[in-house]
Design an enzyme around this catalytic site. Structure first.
Site, PDB file in Angstrom:
ATOM      1  CE  LYS A 127      -1.879  -1.809   3.540  1.00  0.00           C
ATOM      2  NZ  LYS A 127      -1.898  -3.083   3.566  1.00  0.00           N
ATOM      3  CB  VAL A 152      -8.429  -2.151  -0.526  1.00  0.00           C
ATOM      4  CG1 VAL A 152      -9.679  -1.884   0.109  1.00  0.00           C
ATOM      5  CG2 VAL A 152      -7.525  -0.798  -0.535  1.00  0.00           C
ATOM      6  CG  ASP A 221      -3.142  -2.139   7.301  1.00  0.00           C
ATOM      7  OD1 ASP A 221      -2.214  -1.813   6.329  1.00  0.00           O
ATOM      8  OD2 ASP A 221      -3.977  -2.990   7.236  1.00  0.00           O
ATOM      9  CE  LYS A 225      -5.440  -3.344   4.178  1.00  0.00           C
ATOM     10  NZ  LYS A 225      -6.146  -4.196   5.242  1.00  0.00           N
TER      11      LYS A 225
HETATM   12  N1  LIG Z   1       0.198 -11.209   4.196  1.00  0.00           N
HETATM   13  C1  LIG Z   1      -1.196 -10.909   3.904  1.00  0.00           C
HETATM   14  O1  LIG Z   1      -2.380 -11.422   4.178  1.00  0.00           O
HETATM   15  C2  LIG Z   1      -1.205  -9.602   3.008  1.00  0.00           C
HETATM   16  C3  LIG Z   1      -2.644  -9.394   2.381  1.00  0.00           C
HETATM   17  C4  LIG Z   1      -2.762  -8.194   1.420  1.00  0.00           C
HETATM   18  C5  LIG Z   1      -1.729  -7.268   1.484  1.00  0.00           C
HETATM   19  N2  LIG Z   1      -0.404  -7.526   2.013  1.00  0.00           N
HETATM   20  C6  LIG Z   1       0.777  -6.857   1.625  1.00  0.00           C
HETATM   21  O2  LIG Z   1       1.627  -7.625   1.112  1.00  0.00           O
HETATM   22  C7  LIG Z   1       2.877  -7.116   1.327  1.00  0.00           C
HETATM   23  C8  LIG Z   1       3.811  -8.207   1.402  1.00  0.00           C
HETATM   24  O3  LIG Z   1       3.148  -8.776   2.756  1.00  0.00           O
HETATM   25  P1  LIG Z   1       4.033 -10.168   3.466  1.00  0.00           P
HETATM   26  O4  LIG Z   1       3.010 -10.688   4.435  1.00  0.00           O
HETATM   27  O5  LIG Z   1       4.444 -10.999   2.328  1.00  0.00           O
HETATM   28  O6  LIG Z   1       5.058  -9.465   4.274  1.00  0.00           O
HETATM   29  P2  LIG Z   1       6.608 -10.063   4.465  1.00  0.00           P
HETATM   30  O7  LIG Z   1       6.556 -11.559   4.931  1.00  0.00           O
HETATM   31  O8  LIG Z   1       7.074  -9.121   5.682  1.00  0.00           O
HETATM   32  O9  LIG Z   1       7.209  -9.909   3.348  1.00  0.00           O
HETATM   33  C9  LIG Z   1       8.090  -8.425   2.942  1.00  0.00           C
HETATM   34  C10 LIG Z   1       9.169  -8.933   1.994  1.00  0.00           C
HETATM   35  O10 LIG Z   1       9.696  -7.763   1.298  1.00  0.00           O
HETATM   36  C11 LIG Z   1      11.006  -7.590   1.455  1.00  0.00           C
HETATM   37  N3  LIG Z   1      11.600  -6.420   1.503  1.00  0.00           N
HETATM   38  C12 LIG Z   1      11.682  -5.372   2.510  1.00  0.00           C
HETATM   39  N4  LIG Z   1      12.073  -4.333   2.176  1.00  0.00           N
HETATM   40  C13 LIG Z   1      12.488  -4.322   0.911  1.00  0.00           C
HETATM   41  C14 LIG Z   1      13.238  -3.615   0.013  1.00  0.00           C
HETATM   42  N5  LIG Z   1      13.647  -2.471   0.332  1.00  0.00           N
HETATM   43  N6  LIG Z   1      13.693  -4.364  -1.179  1.00  0.00           N
HETATM   44  C15 LIG Z   1      13.091  -5.419  -1.544  1.00  0.00           C
HETATM   45  N7  LIG Z   1      12.556  -6.282  -0.544  1.00  0.00           N
HETATM   46  C16 LIG Z   1      12.496  -5.712   0.420  1.00  0.00           C
HETATM   47  C17 LIG Z   1      11.402  -8.452   2.767  1.00  0.00           C
HETATM   48  O11 LIG Z   1      12.648  -8.785   2.762  1.00  0.00           O
HETATM   49  P3  LIG Z   1      13.404  -9.875   3.681  1.00  0.00           P
HETATM   50  O12 LIG Z   1      12.748 -11.232   3.417  1.00  0.00           O
HETATM   51  O13 LIG Z   1      14.927  -9.861   3.429  1.00  0.00           O
HETATM   52  O14 LIG Z   1      12.921  -9.395   5.127  1.00  0.00           O
HETATM   53  C18 LIG Z   1      10.283  -9.596   2.573  1.00  0.00           C
HETATM   54  O15 LIG Z   1      10.707 -10.804   1.542  1.00  0.00           O
HETATM   55  C19 LIG Z   1       2.683  -6.132   2.367  1.00  0.00           C
HETATM   56  O16 LIG Z   1       2.856  -4.845   1.828  1.00  0.00           O
HETATM   57  C20 LIG Z   1       1.372  -6.530   2.741  1.00  0.00           C
HETATM   58  O17 LIG Z   1       0.808  -5.147   3.626  1.00  0.00           O
HETATM   59  C21 LIG Z   1      -0.174  -8.676   2.834  1.00  0.00           C
END
Ligand SMILES: NC(=O)c1ccc[n+]([C@@H]2O[C@H](COP(=O)([O-])OP(=O)(O)OC[C@H]3O[C@@H](n4cnc5c(N)ncnc54)[C@H](OP(=O)(O)O)[C@@H]3O)[C@@H](O)[C@H]2O)c1
Length: 358
Positions: A127, A152, A221, A225
């Site tokens: 987001k 969202v 958060d 959205k």
């Molecule tokens: N999880 C859900 O249910 C959900 C639902 C809707 C939307 N989202 C959105 O989807 C996104 C990912 O969520 P997630 O749950 O997968 O998060 P996550 O598990 O924390 O993964 C984030 C990833 O981004 C990488 N990262 C951080 N900074 C970076 C940078 N500067 N350059 C390149 N990579 C970078 C991290 O690297 P490292 O592995 O090295 O730490 C990690 O691999 C978020 O924005 C979240 O709000 C998630």
């Protein structure tokens, strides 16, 4: 068969699920759409893996498993140190590429801007790029090659629904929604007379909250959205313009998570009173995003028990669209608002939609 080069930024929960979905759908995407999604680069916060011909599925699986076990990309046999996602887009991008942002970082914004400048597509689960300045929002969305369904409501198509209403010329007068599974769960627990402190601790222990539950309870958060939806309506709002009601007082914003959880009992009485007042009026408490009259707010509202928002239970998300043609009953869309599998499915759908446009 058309080959679509993909650059995936972020290999966390959503990024890894996306890799699994791409592999699992290879035959289907080929047969149904004549598409092969080729991952030419993966980037995490430590480094990158780049393969201009597209990474083999066996290699992707190996990397996915290594990342699941906490190994940074730079420490896999294929990775190298890289601290700048823009540089990776610069070297790995080719015609027809799509950059997929599965990070939660604003450090990747220059990479997205470069991708769109070059004529590539971009898909966001993140987001942050859309909730920076309004000027940035316009630049990113103005390209017509950016999709962001999962920002969202995760995989539940709330953005697609709003886009469809906008395209039809319908006048969207008000959007009300529940956009946090965690806060939805808490409100359901309050409705069942669970003390606030117990409900929060329970959500924390079950892994429903962020590692620091204040990140959910603070409302930011949900505010992001709400802002994305408001901006889609053409309203020039900034994040600071969203009125946010946090569910804890400012003096609890500092200190350890344990101290915060232990201190929550002081809020129980006030929450119980609000629940009781709402019940007395045939209503229930919900944490609602309200987008109406050029303004956005997120906070507690007392809503009728027999309304769509009032009937919602557990961690589902829900959006009500009140429009010229959907009145007095709103158009309602409901579904799970979190979870890496549903989110990755939504991201993949966006990728295929961009790829189909050629
Ligand atoms: N999880 C859900 O249910 C959900 C639902 C809707 C939307 N989202 C959105 O989807 C996104 C990912 O969520 P997630 O749950 O997968 O998060 P996550 O598990 O924390 O993964 C984030 C990833 O981004 C990488 N990262 C951080 N900074 C970076 C940078 N500067 N350059 C390149 N990579 C970078 C991290 O690297 P490292 O592995 O090295 O730490 C990690 O691999 C978020 O924005 C979240 O709000 C998630």
């Amino acid at each position: 068969m058309r080959h679509i080069p993909l650059i995936v930024l972020g290999v966390g929960g959503v990024g890894r699920a996306l890799l699994r979905h791409i592999i699992a759908n290879r035959d289907f995407h080929a047969a149904r759409f004549g598409l092969r999604l080729q991952i030419v680069a993966l980037v995490d916060s430590t480094g990158a893996v780049v393969e201009p011909q597209g990474l083999q599925d066996e290699t992707l699986q190996e990397i996915e498993q290594a990342k699941a076990q906490g190994t940074p990309l730079v420490e896999t046999p294929y990775g190298y140190h890289a601290s700048d996602a823009r540089a990776i887009v610069d070297v790995a991008g080719t015609d027809g590429a799509i950059v997929v942002d599965c990070t939660a970082s604003d450090a990747v914004i220059p990479a997205l801007e470069l991708a769109l400048e070059r004529g590539y597509g971009a898909v966001l689960a993140n987001k942050k790029p859309l909730t920076g300045s309004m000027a940035l929002f316009r630049r990113l969305t103005g390209s017509g090659r950016l999709r962001y369904e999962t920002t969202v409501g995760a995989g539940t198509p709330m953005i697609a629904t709003l886009e469809s209403l906008i395209r039809s010329g319908d006048a969207v007068r008000r959007i009300r929604g529940i956009f946090s599974g965690t806060l939805g769960y808490l409100m359901s627990e309050l409705q069942s007379d669970r003390p606030f402190s117990v409900a929060v601790r329970q959500a924390y222990q079950m892994g429903y909250t962020e590692p620091d539950p204040r990140d959910d309870l603070g409302g930011m958060d949900v505010a992001r959205k709400a802002l994305i939806l408001a901006r889609m309506l053409g309203w020039g709002l900034e994040l600071d313009d969203v009125a946010v009601e946090p569910l804890f007082p400012p003096d609890m914003a500092e200190g350890s998570v344990d101290a915060f959880l232990a201190g929550l009992t002081v809020l129980d009485k006030a929450f119980a009173q609000r629940v009781e007042e709402a019940h007395g009026q045939g209503c229930t408490l919900r944490y609602v995003a309200e987008i109406a009259d050029g303004r956005c707010s997120v906070g507690l509202q007392s809503v009728p028990m027999d309304s769509p928002l009032g009937r919602l239970r557990g961690s589902d998300n829900l959006a009500e669209f009140h429009t010229r043609w959907y009145s007095p009953s709103p158009l309602v869309i409901q579904g799970r608002g979190a979870g890496v599998e549903a989110t990755a499915a939504g991201v993949l759908s966006d990728i295929v939609a961009l790829a189909q446009r050629g």
